[in-house]
Design an enzyme around this catalytic site. Structure first.
Site, PDB file in Angstrom:
ATOM      1  N   GLU A 197      -6.700 -21.168 -12.756  1.00  0.00           N
ATOM      2  CA  GLU A 197      -7.746 -20.149 -12.682  1.00  0.00           C
ATOM      3  C   GLU A 197      -8.493 -19.900 -13.985  1.00  0.00           C
ATOM      4  OE1 GLU A 197      -5.951 -16.925  -9.692  1.00  0.00           O
ATOM      5  OE2 GLU A 197      -4.467 -18.011 -10.865  1.00  0.00           O
TER       6      GLU A 197
ATOM      7  N   ALA B 275      -2.139 -17.758  -8.310  1.00  0.00           N
ATOM      8  CA  ALA B 275      -1.568 -17.394  -9.609  1.00  0.00           C
ATOM      9  C   ALA B 275      -1.291 -18.604 -10.498  1.00  0.00           C
ATOM     10  CB  ALA B 275      -0.284 -16.565  -9.419  1.00  0.00           C
TER      11      ALA B 275
ATOM     12  N   ALA C 142       4.786 -29.158 -18.598  1.00  0.00           N
ATOM     13  CA  ALA C 142       3.517 -28.686 -18.047  1.00  0.00           C
ATOM     14  C   ALA C 142       3.605 -27.227 -17.622  1.00  0.00           C
ATOM     15  CB  ALA C 142       3.104 -29.541 -16.852  1.00  0.00           C
TER      16      ALA C 142
END
Length: 340
Positions: free
Chosen positions: A297, A95, A292
């Site tokens: 993905e 994730a 950040a």
């Protein structure tokens, strides 16, 4: 560049696509991070995070975050990952969450290490805690006799002699939205990473073969902590997407796999890897470690649509089944010519 095809029967096209991917597990699933910081006898720090590095480069980011927050040289940082005997459970490496979650867990542990070392320096020099200053790779005590420095090795020795712990923990829960969209499987998420791809392709109209000539990747990962790591992640994702779009196919006949190995399951090699340029767009994520957020993905998602759009721009055909093999593109070109 689009017009300068290598042969008259080869056509070039440009495609663009944008996508996003959630950071974190979403509503309904536990999403937690944990980290340990341990002062070692040689004055270095061991950072323990359960999230393993599977190629995304989070180990480098963890070392950077720890060194910056602890105000020490990065050479003094050792990162331990994935060892259940040495690290706390920090959740899965899925994730696009490991940089955000692991970085925040390290940040949560740092104040405890500061407190531990400040108290040690205070006792060692018989100074009030408020008179202890954190320097680069040292702690300083302001005393009646002037400024006195304590190295990490000296602080470790004091803690050991007094049977005090040299290890601290930090814990973090990734924020979630309150209401789930029906049937979404956990969406909306609290954070998302974004990326835009531009692809230049050349289609051989005689064979249907397609070559990706150039890719431009424009990621939004919040503040970029490791530019080289982000570039590598973006390039790897683009090549992975090229393979998914043009080459990787699973054939089945009668319920049996016909693609049994890599002799007929084709993946891109360095010969199929185009020029890839990465231009990050930095938009600081206020809740993230130094601004950040995750980008793991999404780096391979929009490249697929960008290539398909580029094929259409070049040859005027839409391929509705992936991968866009030469056979499928050739048949689509023939069907288009018959209709015309």
């Amino acid at each position: 560049m689009k017009k300068n095809s290598s042969e008259p029967w080869k056509k070039r096209g440009i495609g663009v696509a944008t996508s996003f991917h959630a950071v974190g597990m979403g509503i309904g699933l536990p999403d937690y991070g944990a980290a340990t910081i341990e002062l070692m006898p040689d004055g270095t720090f061991k950072i323990g995070v359960g999230c393993e590095d599977i190629g995304g480069g989070n180990s480098t980011v963890y070392a950077q975050v720890a060194a910056e927050l602890l105000n020490c040289d990065i050479e003094k940082i050792t990162v331990i990952q994935g060892d259940t005997a040495k690290t706390l459970d920090s959740g899965t490496v899925t994730a696009s969450r490991s940089t955000y979650t692991g970085g925040k867990a390290i940040a949560a542990a740092v104040p405890h290490m500061f407190r531990l070392l400040t108290e040690a320096a205070s006792a060692l020099h018989k100074a009030e805690p408020e008179n202890i200053l954190i320097g680069e790779n040292e702690y300083y005590a302001i005393t009646e006799n002037g400024e006195q420095a304590s190295t990490y090795e000296e602080l470790y020795a004091y803690l050991q002699e007094n049977r005090l712990s040299t290890k601290v923990e930090g814990h973090f829960m990734l924020p979630k939205e309150k209401e789930e969209l029906p049937g979404s499987g956990g969406a909306p998420h609290h954070l998302y990473g974004y990326l835009t791809h531009l692809a230049l392709v050349e289609v051989d109209t005689l064979t249907g073969e397609t070559e990706v000539l150039r890719v431009v990747s424009i990621p939004d990962a919040g503040k970029v902590l490791n530019p080289q790591g982000l570039e590598g992640q973006a390039e790897g994702g683009a090549v992975m997407g090229i393979g998914y779009t043009l080459y990787e196919d699973v054939l089945m006949e009668g319920g049996y796999h016909q693609t049994a190995n890599f002799t007929n399951y084709i993946i891109p090699t360095i010969r199929e890897t185009p020029v890839i340029e990465t231009f990050p767009v930095e938009s600081t994520e206020e809740t993230g470690p130094f601004g950040a957020k995750g980008i793991g993905e999404v780096v391979m998602i929009p490249i697929i649509a960008a290539i398909m759009n580029a094929i259409y721009d070049a040859a005027g055909v839409r391929i509705m089944h992936l991968p866009a093999t030469p056979e499928r593109i050739y048949q689509a070109l023939k069907s288009r010519d018959v209709r015309q």
